[in-house]
Design a protein around this motif. Structure first.
Motif, PDB file in Angstrom:
ATOM      1  N   ARG A 126       2.737  -8.320   9.345  1.00  0.00           N
ATOM      2  CA  ARG A 126       2.223  -8.463   7.987  1.00  0.00           C
ATOM      3  C   ARG A 126       1.710  -9.874   7.725  1.00  0.00           C
ATOM      4  N   THR A 127       2.361 -10.852   8.346  1.00  0.00           N
ATOM      5  CA  THR A 127       2.037 -12.248   8.087  1.00  0.00           C
ATOM      6  C   THR A 127       1.492 -12.919   9.342  1.00  0.00           C
ATOM      7  N   LEU A 128       0.953 -14.115   9.149  1.00  0.00           N
ATOM      8  CA  LEU A 128       0.467 -14.897  10.284  1.00  0.00           C
ATOM      9  C   LEU A 128       1.598 -15.210  11.246  1.00  0.00           C
ATOM     10  N   ASP A 129       2.767 -15.540  10.733  1.00  0.00           N
ATOM     11  CA  ASP A 129       3.899 -15.820  11.614  1.00  0.00           C
ATOM     12  C   ASP A 129       4.312 -14.579  12.396  1.00  0.00           C
ATOM     13  N   ASP A 130       4.247 -13.397  11.753  1.00  0.00           N
ATOM     14  CA  ASP A 130       4.512 -12.147  12.475  1.00  0.00           C
ATOM     15  C   ASP A 130       3.545 -11.993  13.648  1.00  0.00           C
ATOM     16  N   ALA A 131       2.266 -12.207  13.369  1.00  0.00           N
ATOM     17  CA  ALA A 131       1.235 -12.028  14.393  1.00  0.00           C
ATOM     18  C   ALA A 131       1.384 -13.042  15.515  1.00  0.00           C
ATOM     19  N   ARG A 132       1.733 -14.269  15.171  1.00  0.00           N
ATOM     20  CA  ARG A 132       1.967 -15.286  16.201  1.00  0.00           C
ATOM     21  C   ARG A 132       3.068 -14.851  17.152  1.00  0.00           C
ATOM     22  N   ALA A 133       4.188 -14.401  16.584  1.00  0.00           N
ATOM     23  CA  ALA A 133       5.339 -14.020  17.406  1.00  0.00           C
ATOM     24  C   ALA A 133       5.004 -12.837  18.304  1.00  0.00           C
ATOM     25  N   LEU A 134       4.311 -11.841  17.762  1.00  0.00           N
ATOM     26  CA  LEU A 134       3.961 -10.669  18.557  1.00  0.00           C
ATOM     27  C   LEU A 134       2.955 -11.027  19.639  1.00  0.00           C
ATOM     28  N   ARG A 135       1.964 -11.836  19.308  1.00  0.00           N
ATOM     29  CA  ARG A 135       0.957 -12.227  20.298  1.00  0.00           C
ATOM     30  C   ARG A 135       1.599 -12.990  21.459  1.00  0.00           C
ATOM     31  N   THR A 136       2.546 -13.857  21.152  1.00  0.00           N
ATOM     32  CA  THR A 136       3.239 -14.612  22.203  1.00  0.00           C
ATOM     33  C   THR A 136       4.003 -13.681  23.130  1.00  0.00           C
ATOM     34  N   GLU A 137       4.674 -12.691  22.548  1.00  0.00           N
ATOM     35  CA  GLU A 137       5.461 -11.777  23.380  1.00  0.00           C
ATOM     36  C   GLU A 137       4.562 -10.892  24.237  1.00  0.00           C
ATOM     37  N   LEU A 138       3.450 -10.453  23.696  1.00  0.00           N
ATOM     38  CA  LEU A 138       2.540  -9.598  24.451  1.00  0.00           C
ATOM     39  C   LEU A 138       1.861 -10.349  25.585  1.00  0.00           C
ATOM     40  N   ALA A 139       1.788 -11.671  25.465  1.00  0.00           N
ATOM     41  CA  ALA A 139       1.125 -12.475  26.495  1.00  0.00           C
ATOM     42  C   ALA A 139       1.964 -12.614  27.762  1.00  0.00           C
ATOM     43  N   ALA A 140       3.208 -12.139  27.730  1.00  0.00           N
ATOM     44  CA  ALA A 140       4.104 -12.289  28.883  1.00  0.00           C
ATOM     45  C   ALA A 140       3.739 -11.364  30.041  1.00  0.00           C
ATOM     46  N   GLY A 141       2.837 -10.419  29.819  1.00  0.00           N
ATOM     47  CA  GLY A 141       2.445  -9.495  30.883  1.00  0.00           C
ATOM     48  C   GLY A 141       2.573  -8.054  30.427  1.00  0.00           C
ATOM     49  N   PRO A 142       2.124  -7.089  31.254  1.00  0.00           N
ATOM     50  CA  PRO A 142       2.159  -5.672  30.867  1.00  0.00           C
ATOM     51  C   PRO A 142       3.567  -5.226  30.469  1.00  0.00           C
ATOM     52  N   GLN A 143       3.658  -4.559  29.319  1.00  0.00           N
ATOM     53  CA  GLN A 143       4.948  -4.110  28.824  1.00  0.00           C
ATOM     54  C   GLN A 143       4.823  -2.729  28.213  1.00  0.00           C
ATOM     55  N   ARG A 144       5.978  -2.097  28.027  1.00  0.00           N
ATOM     56  CA  ARG A 144       6.038  -0.797  27.358  1.00  0.00           C
ATOM     57  C   ARG A 144       6.189  -1.062  25.862  1.00  0.00           C
ATOM     58  N   VAL A 145       5.158  -0.676  25.111  1.00  0.00           N
ATOM     59  CA  VAL A 145       5.119  -0.943  23.677  1.00  0.00           C
ATOM     60  C   VAL A 145       5.224   0.376  22.924  1.00  0.00           C
ATOM     61  N   VAL A 146       6.154   0.444  21.979  1.00  0.00           N
ATOM     62  CA  VAL A 146       6.259   1.599  21.086  1.00  0.00           C
ATOM     63  C   VAL A 146       5.904   1.130  19.683  1.00  0.00           C
ATOM     64  N   VAL A 147       4.917   1.777  19.105  1.00  0.00           N
ATOM     65  CA  VAL A 147       4.490   1.472  17.735  1.00  0.00           C
ATOM     66  C   VAL A 147       5.014   2.582  16.833  1.00  0.00           C
ATOM     67  N   ILE A 148       5.823   2.220  15.867  1.00  0.00           N
ATOM     68  CA  ILE A 148       6.398   3.195  14.948  1.00  0.00           C
ATOM     69  C   ILE A 148       5.567   3.211  13.674  1.00  0.00           C
TER      70      ILE A 148
END
Length: 385
Positions: A126-148
C-alpha cells in the motif's frame, strides 16, 4: 480563514492544497502526513516500481518548484491522533496541537491484514515502504510467491512477480476475481489473463492460515490444500484511516460520512479521497481523489455546501502486458455487448447496456475507442446546490 490544515499528505491531500491556493487562499496552510515521504503516486508501486522499471524519483507528485509555490508547512512522519469537538484543533502523536479554522481530512486507507502472528516474508502493498521491502525480497532470486486476493493490487503484483521470474499463485475467495466490478462474463475474461501471463489462479476458497516458524513457509487454504510459499503478498482490500477520529463529533461508518459536497457534520471540516464516504459511497479510485478536492475546498471556503459532486467511476489496471479500463455505473442486471475486437484475441471494447442505454464501458488494450466511449457516458457533473 487564517489557518487550514490538510490531514494526509496523499494524492487527495495534495490536490486539496493545490485547490486552496488556486482559489486564492493565502493564509497558513499545514499539511500533515504519517509517512516521512512527500506525496507520491501509488499506482506504480505494484507495477513499474515493483518490477524495477521506475525509481522513487519518478513517483513524486510535486517538485521543488511546486512545493515552494504551495508555501505550506509540511509536518511529515507524524500521525494525527485526534480532532477536538469543534473540529478546530488537530492533535498529533508527538504532543503538538495544530489549531485551525478549517480541516481537510485526506488520511486515505490502510491495507487489511490477515489475523495471526507476524511472519517474515509476508507483505502488504500500500505504501512506498511496503513496496521497498517487497522489491528487496523479490530481488533475492526466483521464489514461490502466493498472492492472496485477485483484485487490482493482487493481480498487478502477481503480474510483476511473474515478469521478475517468480513462480506465482493467486488465491481468490470469490468464484472469479473482479466479479463485483465487472460481472461474471467480463470477470471470467480478465481472470484468463493470469493463465496467459504464467500465474496459477485458485478461486472459490479462502485462506485458513499461514504456516511457518519465524518466516512464512506456506499457505493453508480453507479447502485443506497447502501451497508452499517463500513470499506471501496479502491484497485483500483496505480499511479507511478513521481511528484517529474516534471520540470526535464526526459520523464514521466505513469512512468519514459526508454529504454530496464532501462536507461532514461540521461545516469547517471536509473529507476527500479513500477515507471519505461521499453521498453514501466510498470510492477508492484515483478519479475520486483528484476530483473531490475541487468541490470540497470550494465548500470549505464558502462555509456551506454550495456544490456537489459525483464523479463517474473510472479505474484502470495493467496486468500481464494488458491494460484493463472501466468506466461507468454497472448494475448486476446490465447486459454486455462486444463492440470491437474479441475476447479471444485479448483486445476488445465492451459496452454494458440497460434499456437501450450504455451505462458503462470496459476495454482491454483498446485505449482510444475506450476514451471516446467514456466521454459519451451519462454523468452527473458538479452543480450548484
Amino acid at each position: 480563514m487564517r489557518t487550514i490544515t490538510v490531514v494526509g499528505a496523499s494524492l487527495a491531500g495534495l490536490y486539496a492544497a493545490r485547490e486552496l491556493r488556486a482559489r486564492g487562499y493565502d493564509g497558513r496552510l499545514v499539511i500533515i502526513g504519517d509517512e516521512p515521504h512527500p506525496p507520491y503516486d501509488r499506482p506504480p508501486l505494484s507495477k513499474d516500481f515493483l518490477s524495477g522499471k521506475a525509481g522513487e524519483d519518478q513517483l513524486a507528485l510535486c517538485d521543488d518548484e511546486e512545493t515552494d509555490e504551495l508555501a505550506a508547512e509540511w509536518l511529515l512522519g507524524v500521525r494525527a491522533r485526534g480532532l477536538d469537538a469543534r473540529g478546530r484543533s488537530v492533535f498529533l502523536d508527538d504532543g503538538r496541537t495544530v489549531v485551525s479554522d478549517g480541516v481537510v481530512i485526506a488520511t486515505g486507507a490502510s491495507a487489511r491484514r490477515l489475523p495471526g502472528p507476524a511472519l517474515a516474508g509476508v507483505h502488504t502493498l500500500r505504501t512506498l515502504d511496503d513496496a521497498r521491502a517487497l522489491r528487496t525480497e523479490l530481488a533475492a532470486g526466483p521464489q514461490r510467491v502466493v498472492v492472496i486476493g485477485g483484485g487490482f493490487i493482487g493481480a498487478e503484483t502477481a503480474s510483476s512477480c511473474v515478469a521478475l521470474g517468480h513462480d506465482v499463485t493467486v488465491v481468490e475467495a470469490a468464484p472469479l476475481p473482479l466479479l463485483p466490478q465487472l460481472g461474471p462474463d467480463m470477470a471470467a475474461v480478465c481472470a484468463a489473463l493470469h493463465a496467459r501471463g504464467g500465474a496459477e489462479l485458485v478461486t472459490g476458497t479462502g485462506v485458513a492460515a499461514l504456516y511457518g516458524d519465524t518466516s512464512v513457509r506456506g499457505v493453508e487454504l480453507a479447502d485443506g490444500r497447502l501451497l508452499p510459499a517463500d513470499v506471501v503478498v496479502v491484497g485483500i482490500g483496505a480499511a479507511p484511516n478513521t481511528g484517529w477520529l474516534a471520540g470526535s463529533p464526526l459520523a464514521l461508518d466505513d469512512g468519514v460520512l459526508c454529504d454530496d459536497g464532501c462536507v461532514t457534520g461540521l461545516a469547517q471540516v471536509v473529507a476527500v479521497g479513500d477515507v471519505a464516504r461521499v453521498g453514501a459511497v466510498r470510492a477508492e479510485h484515483w478519479t475520486s481523489a483528484t476530483e473531490q478536492p475541487r468541490v470540497a475546498v470550494g465548500n470549505l471556503l464558502a462555509g456551506r455546501t454550495a456544490e456537489t459532486v459525483r464523479p463517474l467511476p473510472y479505474f484502470w489496471s495493467d496486468q500481464y502486458g494488458s491494460r484493463i479500463q472501466f468506466a461507468g455505473r454497472r448494475r448486476h442486471d446490465d447486459t454486455v455487448r462486444i463492440l470491437e475486437g474479441s475476447t479471444e484475441e485479448g483486445s476488445f471494447l465492451a459496452a454494458y447496456e440497460r434499456e437501450g442505454h450504455t451505462t458503462a464501458v470496459l476495454a482491454v488494450n483498446r485505449p482510444r475507442p475506450f476514451t471516446r466511449m467514456r466521454r459519451g457516458l451519462p454523468t452527473e457533473v458538479p452543480a450548484a446546490a
